[in-house]
Design an enzyme around this catalytic site. Sequence first.
Site, short mmCIF file in Angstrom:
data_model
loop_
_atom_site.label_atom_id
_atom_site.label_comp_id
_atom_site.label_asym_id
_atom_site.label_seq_id
_atom_site.Cartn_x
_atom_site.Cartn_y
_atom_site.Cartn_z
N ALA A 267 0.94 -1.29 -0.11
CA ALA A 267 0.06 -0.26 -0.15
C ALA A 267 0.90 1.37 0.00
O ALA A 267 2.14 1.26 0.29
CB ALA A 267 -0.87 0.00 1.36
N GLU B 296 3.67 -5.84 7.02
CA GLU B 296 3.16 -4.75 8.06
C GLU B 296 3.70 -4.84 9.36
O GLU B 296 3.74 -3.88 9.94
CB GLU B 296 1.61 -4.95 7.91
N GLY C 80 -0.27 -4.91 0.89
CA GLY C 80 -1.81 -4.84 -0.06
C GLY C 80 -1.56 -5.57 -1.50
O GLY C 80 -2.57 -6.00 -1.80
N GLU D 70 -2.51 -9.15 -0.49
CA GLU D 70 -4.08 -9.19 -0.35
C GLU D 70 -4.42 -9.07 -1.73
O GLU D 70 -5.79 -9.53 -1.81
CB GLU D 70 -4.04 -8.05 0.86
#
Length: 258
Positions: free
Chosen positions: A66, A132, A109, A112
């Site tokens: 992200a 993360e 992300g 994901e």
Amino acid sequence: MAEYEMILTEAQGRVGLVRLNRPKALNALNAALMKELMNALAVFDADEGVGAMVVTGDERAFAAGADIKEMVDASAVEMLARDNISVFDRIRTIKKPVIAAVSGYALGGGCELAMSCDMIVASESAKFGQPEINLGVIPGAGGTQRLTHAVGKAIAMEMVLNNRTLSAAEAEHYGLVNRVVPVERYLEEALELAAEIAARAPLAVQIGKQAVNQAFEASLTEGLAAERRMFYFLFASQDQKEGMQAFIEKRPPQWKGE
């Protein structure tokens, strides 16, 4: 085809292709990119000429995570109000199959996003991880949940708690990806897989996707009941009549998606 700033789209036969296009940021996912991605998938989903979709980045990175700059100073209340993560849930509403073609980094992300797709074709250079923990947080867009379903509790724990990264070969071994191919072949392989699926009975493909996802999200008893209902439902379709008649007549079926 709609104009986008952070993605590229095209149709190749009955396959819709979406390329993440922030190469300088290794395709880091920000709110604008995710909105464009979901809009593109929704357009392809509504297009009767498209039967399956492929989402990809480039050889260096599918998506390296992200965009941290968007959230570094945000409070918990601000993050809740923005609700950028809910866009990942919208991928589950896409009726047609979505295949992730992954090369290079699929981290945070990006991992994901790949796991939100229905299948993953990986290049030999692909790396999957949920780093993360290095930022003082945990995955928030399904990383702890889908990852555990795919690779099991022990490996998921190590990836989430200690930043373990899986190579493409490891990801295939643990069931995270469908197949691993040379870098120069990964996108072509994903497009070929999508084209094969797109050539099949459209209603059955969409219902089949729904049934498999049901197995992820419900108990065995609930899943079996749902599968049975979907199976019977398809006998109301013209494609079922055509498919079985073509089998008996020993000829290729002519699918209409009806």
